[in-house]
Design a protein around this motif. Structure first.
Motif, PDB file in Angstrom:
ATOM      1  N   GLN A  19       1.575   1.333 -28.612  1.00 32.98           N
ATOM      2  CA  GLN A  19       0.832   0.741 -27.503  1.00 32.98           C
ATOM      3  C   GLN A  19      -0.670   0.758 -27.762  1.00 32.98           C
ATOM      4  O   GLN A  19      -1.356  -0.220 -27.535  1.00 32.98           O
ATOM      5  CB  GLN A  19       1.148   1.544 -26.235  1.00 32.98           C
ATOM      6  CG  GLN A  19       0.491   1.003 -24.995  1.00 32.98           C
ATOM      7  CD  GLN A  19       1.027   1.717 -23.761  1.00 32.98           C
ATOM      8  OE1 GLN A  19       2.048   2.401 -23.802  1.00 32.98           O
ATOM      9  NE2 GLN A  19       0.343   1.555 -22.667  1.00 32.98           N
TER      10      GLN A  19
ATOM     11  N   SER B 167       9.755   2.899 -16.360  1.00 31.41           N
ATOM     12  CA  SER B 167       9.202   4.031 -17.084  1.00 31.41           C
ATOM     13  C   SER B 167      10.131   5.241 -16.953  1.00 31.41           C
ATOM     14  O   SER B 167      10.678   5.497 -15.882  1.00 31.41           O
ATOM     15  CB  SER B 167       7.823   4.319 -16.482  1.00 31.41           C
ATOM     16  OG  SER B 167       7.314   5.478 -17.021  1.00 31.41           O
TER      17      SER B 167
ATOM     18  N   GLN C  30      -2.562 -10.425 -24.553  1.00 31.30           N
ATOM     19  CA  GLN C  30      -1.117 -10.104 -24.571  1.00 31.30           C
ATOM     20  C   GLN C  30      -0.309 -11.313 -24.980  1.00 31.30           C
ATOM     21  O   GLN C  30       0.550 -11.240 -25.846  1.00 31.30           O
ATOM     22  CB  GLN C  30      -0.632  -9.708 -23.163  1.00 31.30           C
ATOM     23  CG  GLN C  30      -0.821  -8.278 -22.802  1.00 31.30           C
ATOM     24  CD  GLN C  30      -0.065  -7.940 -21.505  1.00 31.30           C
ATOM     25  OE1 GLN C  30       1.048  -8.397 -21.280  1.00 31.30           O
ATOM     26  NE2 GLN C  30      -0.681  -7.141 -20.670  1.00 31.30           N
TER      27      GLN C  30
ATOM     28  N   THR D 119       1.685  -4.504 -26.189  1.00 34.14           N
ATOM     29  CA  THR D 119       0.651  -5.330 -25.547  1.00 34.14           C
ATOM     30  C   THR D 119       0.165  -4.752 -24.226  1.00 34.14           C
ATOM     31  O   THR D 119      -0.774  -5.279 -23.631  1.00 34.14           O
ATOM     32  CB  THR D 119       1.203  -6.742 -25.263  1.00 34.14           C
ATOM     33  OG1 THR D 119       2.340  -6.627 -24.422  1.00 34.14           O
ATOM     34  CG2 THR D 119       1.613  -7.437 -26.544  1.00 34.14           C
ATOM     35  N   THR D 120       0.772  -3.688 -23.761  1.00 28.25           N
ATOM     36  CA  THR D 120       0.490  -3.192 -22.411  1.00 28.25           C
ATOM     37  C   THR D 120      -0.984  -2.872 -22.195  1.00 28.25           C
ATOM     38  O   THR D 120      -1.520  -3.081 -21.109  1.00 28.25           O
ATOM     39  CB  THR D 120       1.351  -1.939 -22.122  1.00 28.25           C
ATOM     40  OG1 THR D 120       2.671  -2.226 -22.549  1.00 28.25           O
ATOM     41  CG2 THR D 120       1.377  -1.607 -20.664  1.00 28.25           C
ATOM     42  N   ALA D 121      -1.664  -2.375 -23.255  1.00 24.19           N
ATOM     43  CA  ALA D 121      -3.062  -1.969 -23.082  1.00 24.19           C
ATOM     44  C   ALA D 121      -4.029  -3.159 -23.157  1.00 24.19           C
ATOM     45  O   ALA D 121      -5.229  -2.986 -22.991  1.00 24.19           O
ATOM     46  CB  ALA D 121      -3.418  -0.928 -24.137  1.00 24.19           C
TER      47      ALA D 121
ATOM     48  N   THR E  86       9.498  -3.001 -23.724  1.00 19.20           N
ATOM     49  CA  THR E  86       8.560  -3.308 -22.655  1.00 19.20           C
ATOM     50  C   THR E  86       9.165  -2.924 -21.307  1.00 19.20           C
ATOM     51  O   THR E  86      10.383  -2.895 -21.156  1.00 19.20           O
ATOM     52  CB  THR E  86       8.178  -4.805 -22.655  1.00 19.20           C
ATOM     53  OG1 THR E  86       7.340  -5.088 -21.539  1.00 19.20           O
ATOM     54  CG2 THR E  86       9.405  -5.704 -22.564  1.00 19.20           C
ATOM     55  N   HIS E  87       8.306  -2.598 -20.330  1.00 20.67           N
ATOM     56  CA  HIS E  87       8.816  -2.374 -18.979  1.00 20.67           C
ATOM     57  C   HIS E  87       8.772  -3.688 -18.205  1.00 20.67           C
ATOM     58  O   HIS E  87       9.204  -3.772 -17.070  1.00 20.67           O
ATOM     59  CB  HIS E  87       7.986  -1.299 -18.257  1.00 20.67           C
ATOM     60  CG  HIS E  87       6.568  -1.734 -18.068  1.00 20.67           C
ATOM     61  ND1 HIS E  87       5.612  -1.557 -19.042  1.00 20.67           N
ATOM     62  CD2 HIS E  87       5.957  -2.372 -17.049  1.00 20.67           C
ATOM     63  CE1 HIS E  87       4.464  -2.060 -18.612  1.00 20.67           C
ATOM     64  NE2 HIS E  87       4.646  -2.571 -17.417  1.00 20.67           N
ATOM     65  N   ASP E  88       8.217  -4.744 -18.850  1.00 24.26           N
ATOM     66  CA  ASP E  88       7.921  -6.001 -18.176  1.00 24.26           C
ATOM     67  C   ASP E  88       8.902  -7.092 -18.611  1.00 24.26           C
ATOM     68  O   ASP E  88       8.775  -7.670 -19.684  1.00 24.26           O
ATOM     69  CB  ASP E  88       6.480  -6.382 -18.540  1.00 24.26           C
ATOM     70  CG  ASP E  88       6.011  -7.629 -17.816  1.00 24.26           C
ATOM     71  OD1 ASP E  88       6.835  -8.283 -17.141  1.00 24.26           O
ATOM     72  OD2 ASP E  88       4.817  -7.942 -17.936  1.00 24.26           O
TER      73      ASP E  88
ATOM     74  N   GLU F 228       5.915  -1.220 -26.436  1.00 20.40           N
ATOM     75  CA  GLU F 228       4.914  -1.708 -25.476  1.00 20.40           C
ATOM     76  C   GLU F 228       3.623  -2.097 -26.203  1.00 20.40           C
ATOM     77  O   GLU F 228       2.545  -1.617 -25.846  1.00 20.40           O
ATOM     78  CB  GLU F 228       4.609  -0.637 -24.412  1.00 20.40           C
ATOM     79  CG  GLU F 228       5.871  -0.020 -23.805  1.00 20.40           C
ATOM     80  CD  GLU F 228       6.054  -0.344 -22.335  1.00 20.40           C
ATOM     81  OE1 GLU F 228       5.304  -1.167 -21.787  1.00 20.40           O
ATOM     82  OE2 GLU F 228       6.998   0.225 -21.758  1.00 20.40           O
TER      83      GLU F 228
END
Ligand SMILES: Nc1ncnc2c1ncn2[C@@H]1O[C@H](COP(=O)(O)OP(=O)(O)O)[C@@H](O)[C@H]1O
Ligand SMILES: [Mg+2]
Length: 355
Positions: free
Chosen positions: A98, A43, A191, A183-185, A213-215, A181
């Motif tokens: 998001q 982030s 997801q 799918t984050t929520a 994405t952060h993932d 992002e």
């Protein structure tokens, strides 16, 4: 392959009370037709600002593009007026955010929101637009689309709203779809479904996708190439295989080591990268990652590393790749992770994780 986007040395700053935040500090990449590029990083690394700048969606002021070019369809987005951007946004380029609730209009039927783009950008007649809206809802996997087309956002579940957002974004048949992002929520099962959908759409349409994405865990399943961002710069870029099996930047090693895995559900073992990203109002001299890098060399504190080329598609910005640098192997935890990935690569990691 045809290039649809060429970003060259893009720089974006924000004027704040605390000084000028250098959010994007010389980002360059290109994107081919039909390709999905993932942008990953912690982030604050500048992923969203980069994406929003491509569509000129950053607030200006306080934001300012201080350098670089964004060549799209052979023209520089940086030079476009707001009026010209209005014609490009939603037609040539679309964005999925998001939280669909902030971008869906709660007072308007889902179908009407899809039809707007079709009528405005594709100049469709109303009846044709409605037909196409139903087709798009079906394409994104919404059951009973004939009925759903007449419903309002609050009648949709979170996952279905995200799908509806994708349908709206696809309505104008954009050349570039940016998903920040997306799918984050959502819960992990939804997801995984949305990611599957994005992958399926990529196969069906020749839209190019930038997936943020952060993932790192979700990237393997959707992307062709991966750009790793740190402190407003791309520090490594390569194909999915190059990033997962042959990572060269210590920051990428850190991301890989801290990624949850199937066999490692013991979260204590997850090696989060120690320290925090630098203050971008006053970026450090040299390599911005040096202070958190246990492999940092003396030169890292003095001079910023260039992008070293590893293969035709693989580049990393670390002095460790200089011919005179000591030979440093990824840490054992990362090597172990790489070995375990090779056996799990095709499986949707996220779904298993949630169980
Ligand atoms: N409107 C703004 N005003 C000031 N700083 C901003 C603004 N938007 C983003 N930033 C800063 O830009 C940097 C990059 O942010 P962002 O692109 O949102 O990161 P990411 O999406 O990778 O989490 C951060 O330091 C953030 O605080
Ligand atoms: Mg972001």
């Amino acid at each position: 392959m045809e290039k649809i986007l060429e970003v060259k040395d893009l720089k974006v700053s924000f004027q704040t009370y605390g000084g000028q935040v250098q959010a994007v500090r010389g980002v360059s990449f290109d994107l081919h037709k039909g390709e999905t590029l993932a942008i990953v990083g912690e982030s604050g690394s500048g992923k969203s600002v980069t994406a929003q700048t491509l569509m000129k969606l950053i607030p200006m002021p306080p934001g300012k593009i201080t350098g670089g070019q964004i060549m799209f369809n052979g023209e520089d987005i940086v030079k476009k007026t707001d009026k010209a951007m209005e014609k490009i946004r939603g037609k040539e380029m679309s964005m999925i955010f998001q939280d669909p609730m902030t971008s869906l209009n709660p007072t308007m039927k889902i179908g009407t929101q899809i039809m707007e783009g079709l009528i405005k950008h594709q100049k469709m007649a109303k009846a044709d637009a409605k037909k196409r809206a139903i087709e798009l809802l079906k394409l994104v996997g919404i059951p009973m689309p004939e009925r759903r087309v007449n419903q309002y956002p609050h009648e949709f579940s979170g996952g279905m709203r995200q799908r509806a957002m994708i349908a709206i974004a696809l309505a104008a048949d954009p050349k570039l779809l940016i998903a920040d992002e997306p799918t984050t929520a959502l819960d992990v099962t939804i997801q995984a479904q949305i990611l599957e959908l994005m992958k399926a759409l990529q196969g069906k349409l020749d839209t190019s996708i930038i997936f943020i994405t952060h993932d790192l865990g979700v990237v393997a399943n959707v992307a062709d190439r991966v750009a790793v961002m740190y402190a407003g710069q791309i520090v490594e870029i390569g194909t999915v295989d190059e990033i997962f099996y042959d990572p060269r930047h210590p920051y990428t090693w850190g991301l890989l080591a801290s990624m949850p895995s199937l066999e490692n559900n013991d979260h204590d073992e997850l090696a989060a990268i120690p320290g925090t990203p630098p203050d971008l109002t006053n970026p450090p001299v040299g390599d911005a990652f040096a202070a958190r890098n246990k492999y940092a060399l003396a030169i890292d504190y003095e001079e910023e590393p260039p992008m070293f080329q590893i293969s035709e598609t693989h580049f990393a910005k670390t002095w460790l790749l200089h011919p005179d640098a000591p030979n440093v192997e990824p840490p054992e935890a990362v090597q172990k992770r790489i070995r375990s990935l090779s056996s799990n690569f095709e499986k949707p990691v996220l779904v298993k994780e949630g169980k």
